[in-house]
Design a protein around this motif. Structure first.
Motif, PDB file in Angstrom:
ATOM      1  N   ASP A  40       0.808  -1.213   0.000  1.00  0.00           N
ATOM      2  CA  ASP A  40       0.000   0.000   0.000  1.00  0.00           C
ATOM      3  C   ASP A  40       0.848   1.274   0.000  1.00  0.00           C
ATOM      4  O   ASP A  40       0.728   2.125   0.880  1.00  0.00           O
ATOM      5  CB  ASP A  40      -0.962   0.001   1.196  1.00  0.00           C
ATOM      6  N   VAL A  41       1.701   1.373  -0.994  1.00  0.00           N
ATOM      7  CA  VAL A  41       2.542   2.567  -1.160  1.00  0.00           C
ATOM      8  C   VAL A  41       1.713   3.668  -1.826  1.00  0.00           C
ATOM      9  O   VAL A  41       1.060   3.422  -2.849  1.00  0.00           O
ATOM     10  CB  VAL A  41       3.776   2.233  -2.020  1.00  0.00           C
ATOM     11  N   ALA A  42       1.732   4.879  -1.266  1.00  0.00           N
ATOM     12  CA  ALA A  42       0.980   5.979  -1.863  1.00  0.00           C
ATOM     13  C   ALA A  42       1.709   7.289  -1.633  1.00  0.00           C
ATOM     14  O   ALA A  42       2.265   7.520  -0.557  1.00  0.00           O
ATOM     15  CB  ALA A  42      -0.430   6.046  -1.276  1.00  0.00           C
ATOM     16  N   LEU A  43       1.697   8.140  -2.651  1.00  0.00           N
ATOM     17  CA  LEU A  43       2.189   9.504  -2.569  1.00  0.00           C
ATOM     18  C   LEU A  43       1.045  10.417  -2.988  1.00  0.00           C
ATOM     19  O   LEU A  43       0.333  10.133  -3.954  1.00  0.00           O
ATOM     20  CB  LEU A  43       3.397   9.711  -3.503  1.00  0.00           C
ATOM     21  N   SER A  44       0.857  11.529  -2.256  1.00  0.00           N
ATOM     22  CA  SER A  44      -0.341  12.325  -2.475  1.00  0.00           C
ATOM     23  C   SER A  44      -0.091  13.787  -2.103  1.00  0.00           C
ATOM     24  O   SER A  44       0.805  14.086  -1.323  1.00  0.00           O
ATOM     25  CB  SER A  44      -1.482  11.755  -1.624  1.00  0.00           C
ATOM     26  N   ALA A  45      -0.924  14.674  -2.647  1.00  0.00           N
ATOM     27  CA  ALA A  45      -0.873  16.088  -2.268  1.00  0.00           C
ATOM     28  C   ALA A  45      -1.565  16.350  -0.939  1.00  0.00           C
ATOM     29  O   ALA A  45      -1.382  17.404  -0.334  1.00  0.00           O
ATOM     30  CB  ALA A  45      -1.509  16.944  -3.361  1.00  0.00           C
ATOM     31  N   THR A  46      -2.371  15.376  -0.478  1.00  0.00           N
ATOM     32  CA  THR A  46      -3.042  15.478   0.819  1.00  0.00           C
ATOM     33  C   THR A  46      -2.725  14.227   1.626  1.00  0.00           C
ATOM     34  O   THR A  46      -2.296  13.199   1.073  1.00  0.00           O
ATOM     35  CB  THR A  46      -4.564  15.609   0.650  1.00  0.00           C
TER      36      THR A  46
END
Length: 251
Positions: free
Chosen positions: A241-247
């Motif tokens: 569950d790797v995630a990169l986000s603006a929020t």
């Protein structure tokens, strides 16, 4: 669970109890993310994707099944490295949040001051930013989490904290925020903020030189150790569950 409950007027009412919450909530991928990988669509075996690259030396990345989910098994020998690599990364305002679920089999116990990186962000500028990593501290005989950096005017440092031991052998959800406003890195572990691990432009382990982000274009997630002949001699971790986000993504 469904059962019948007798009402006062003799009418039978149907009562449906809510289902128990899952023990481990899954992250999944959403359109709002700048990057996301849960490995569920990838075949088992040697890891490969059109969405990300690989950076390895004396290490391997393998997609495996673990308790019904597909995860990324990171393996390195000695002071090798093995990273999932996100290129062409351009977060708005040069700031972003990240999340990864991880399980590290063991952290180094030798040599003294051996330090390790699990997340590394680089780009146009000399600093290498390490939002998630740590160091074996011989004076405490413990491996401790600490935000770090390398290159540029601040040099090589890991701002480890005695209050944040690196725990092996169990799943953890780790989040971070890189905020370019004051070159701030913040960390959450299992949904709880860890202000003891925060670093900023001027607060980063006593180094008198200002710490400044590069213009980010690459994020690497995996494992690297920076001292030779370590104990253990090899390292294994599972990522999901790797995630990169603006929020903020959340656990």
């Amino acid at each position: 669970m469904t059962r019948l409950v007798a009402a006062a007027a003799g009418v039978l009412l149907l009562f449906v109890a809510p289902a128990a919450a899952p023990a481990h909530s899954r992250g999944g991928c959403a359109d709002r993310f700048l990057f996301c990988e849960d490995f569920e669509r990838l075949p088992l075996g040697g890891a490969a994707s059109l969405e990300w690259g690989i950076d390895t030396k004396h290490g391997t990345l393998t997609v495996e099944r673990h308790r019904g989910d597909r995860v990324l098994h990171v393996h390195t020998e000695g002071n090798g490295r093995a990273f999932l690599k996100v290129d062409d990364f351009a977060p708005p305002g040069n700031s972003f949040y990240g999340r990864v679920r991880l399980r590290v089999a063991a952290f180094p116990t030798a040599p003294d001051w051996a330090h390790y990186t699990l997340v590394e962000a680089t780009g146009q500028g000399p600093e290498i930013v390490r939002p998630l990593g740590g160091q074996y501290v011989p004076t405490l005989d413990r491996a401790l989490w600490g935000v770090g950096a390398d290159g540029g005017p601040t040099g090589d440092w890991t701002n480890w904290r005695e209050s944040a031991p690196s725990v092996a052998g169990r799943w953890q959800c780790v989040e971070w925020r890189a905020d370019a406003t004051d070159n701030r890195v913040e960390v959450w572990i299992d949904g709880r903020p860890r202000p003891d691990l925060t670093v900023t432009t001027t607060q980063h382990g006593g180094n008198p030189v200002d710490f400044v982000f590069p213009r980010f274009d690459t994020v690497k997630i995996g494992w690297q150790l920076y001292r030779g002949d370590p104990t253990p001699a090899a390292y294994d971790l599972l990522l999901d569950d790797v995630a990169l986000s603006a929020t903020r993504v959340g656990c």
